[in-house]
Design an enzyme around this catalytic site. Structure first.
Site, PDB file in Angstrom:
ATOM      1  CB  SER A 129      -0.991  -0.116   1.147  1.00 47.39           C
ATOM      2  OG  SER A 129      -1.447   1.217   1.690  1.00 47.39           O
ATOM      3  CE1 TYR A 158      -3.966  -2.503   5.096  1.00 50.75           C
ATOM      4  CE2 TYR A 158      -3.023  -0.274   4.238  1.00 50.75           C
ATOM      5  CZ  TYR A 158      -3.774  -1.524   4.171  1.00 50.75           C
ATOM      6  OH  TYR A 158      -3.866  -1.783   2.849  1.00 50.75           O
ATOM      7  CE  LYS A 218      -1.441  -4.282   3.074  1.00 50.89           C
ATOM      8  NZ  LYS A 218      -1.929  -5.781   2.552  1.00 50.89           N
TER       9      LYS A 218
END
Lengths: 319, 319
Positions: free
Chosen positions: A117, A141, A145
């Protein structure tokens, strides 16, 4: 959502890198629907990749190609720290370990496509973010990633698997109903008015961000699956191409497709929390590395809207 | 080695940030020696941080300050994949989780000093590597350190702890006997001749690398422990200052300290494997961020040799 569309595309094309798609195993936290019209063998599994033995069980079938898509999204990984790390980090590591251990039993080196991402990037951000800009994620998050990218590179370097990580742009127009994601309005202000429904715009028209359609995302995944990774060297992850555009450009595309009445369905309702959050988001990327490797994305919001109308609305706007 | 010297320094100064050092808990895979002359309480523990419950047990004492030093070194982490990940990644994560969970019981937010490494950087490397150069580690050790930096930043951002990561230069002159590390010769060619013993030089005099003394390393750790981390923003890890110098400069410093006879004890025996490995190593860093925050290192090999003579040889060269 992207996973479902990827499966449909795999069934429709019937092959990857010239090899027929003979068998599909679809694993998700809720049991995925089996695709229509697939002549091969299909298994659908409701499971949690981070549970003991689950990854090993899936990998024991020795698939040639594995797509590992996003699991817990940004907002939820921020709200539930433990769940985010368990699914996004432990789940990924369990998968990598299952592949490595399967390869100890007998030679095995599958292709693994990992969806990363643009959330791996954090402030301060340049106006255009290069593929080698350093990773300072501002969310759990994004951290998960970025760690996934590091693990993917190391497991690939050690020869346990053939990995490629693709950093997806923000996907618009997401099909379905509005959700709670802070980025949801980018889709809502197009999807809802295209169907005659009001949508809320919480930010200014000048807000710029980085986009690709669900159709482009599926294209990235398939191209990654077929790409010869020797061209990647030690840098196994790369920023996908996308469209840098403003909310104003979104609205102009909507006007061209559906007219002034559709645009009038956008209700401006500034939300300071969202304005602040979006202010820290990336606006533009230099994706020349991915482009030179053949990845393709839309170059205007007209194309993104057209993809939605064709793929979700059967090619016609509701009257 | 750096851990032992750090403990000696803590005992000698008796305080950190103006607070007395009242209690020391020393944990290592083999039981550490208790420091001499410490009036406070000391516990020494032989344990494995990656074992279930070990980190929680250590953190239950609620130390104000935790130093988490390197565990499995580069060569061993490369030779034993599972051990490297277990100790360097799982061990670090167990520690971070133990702190977070201890803070759930009752407010707790210790300072955590994490030793990272310049091994987070991999090819292609610029001549001078900036603090924000992207991480593409070429070893599993570098991967584990880069992941540690990401976790440290996220746990700090979430308020679970007050973390700072310091990327140490290659430490010379390592005391003790020559070891099998590929970088060992940088120390060997000084330490051994200073004590009248022959040493092997496997690379050319022109090889340039990045150095600091064990004394400087202890200084980094103590300064990090006292630093107000609000100056770090979201970038919790930083490259420590060091000396960019060549093997030839090392030898010239040796000549100044111990004369031509000492230099003659360096036996040139080129080793293609080491030459190739060292060819990919970083040569110079821009550590201006750390310098502006008050971190200090040696600026010549004369200083590095002097630190060794003072700290390891009682201030005099053997006759």
């Amino acid at each position: 959502m992207v996973g479902r569309k990827l499966v449909e595309a795999l069934v429709a094309r019937g092959e990857v890198s010239g090899k027929p798609v003979e068998r599909l195993t679809l694993a998700d936290i809720v049991e995925p629907a089996a695709p229509a019209g697939f002549a091969g063998k299909v298994s659908t599994v409701a499971t949690d990749l981070s549970d003991d033995g689950v990854a090993a069980g899936l990998v024991a079938e020795r698939p040639d190609l594995i797509f590992h898509l996003a699991a817990i999204v940004s907002g939820e990984a921020e709200a539930d720290f433990e769940k985010g790390y368990r699914i996004n980090l432990d789940g990924t590591r369990e998968l990598l370990e299952a592949i490595r251990l399967e390869g100890k039993r007998a030679p095995y080196k599958p292709k693994l496509v990992f969806t990363s991402s643009i959330a791996v990037y954090g402030e301060p951000l340049p106006a255009i973010i290069g593929d080698t800009h350093h990773h300072t994620p501002l969310t759990s998050y994004g951290t998960q990633k970025a760690i996934g990218e590091l693990l993917l590179a190391d497991y690939s370097r050690r020869g346990f698997l053939d990995g490629i990580g693709i950093r997806l742009p923000t996907i618009v127009i997401r099909p379905g109903r509005p959700n709670k994601a802070a980025s949801g309005f980018f889709s809502n202000i197009l999807r809802e008015p295209l169907s005659g429904i009001e949508a809320i715009l919480p930010v200014d028209d000048s807000v710029r961000h980085w986009f690709a359609s669900p159709r482009a995302a599926v294209g990235f995944l398939l191209h990654a699956a077929e790409l010869d990774t020797s061209a990647l060297g030690s840098k196994r992850s790369l920023t996908m191409p996308g469209l840098s555009a403003t909310v104003g450009e979104e609205i102009e595309a909507l006007r061209r497709f559906a007219g002034e009445n559709a645009v009038k369905l956008i209700r401006r309702q500034p939300d300071e929390a969202i304005i602040k959050m979006v202010g820290g988001w990336p606006q533009n990327f230099d994706a020349s590395r991915a482009i030179s490797l053949g990845f393709k994305a839309e170059t205007s919001f007209d194309e993104i809207v057209r993809a939605h109308v064709e793929d979700e609305l059967g090619g016609v706007l509701p009257a």
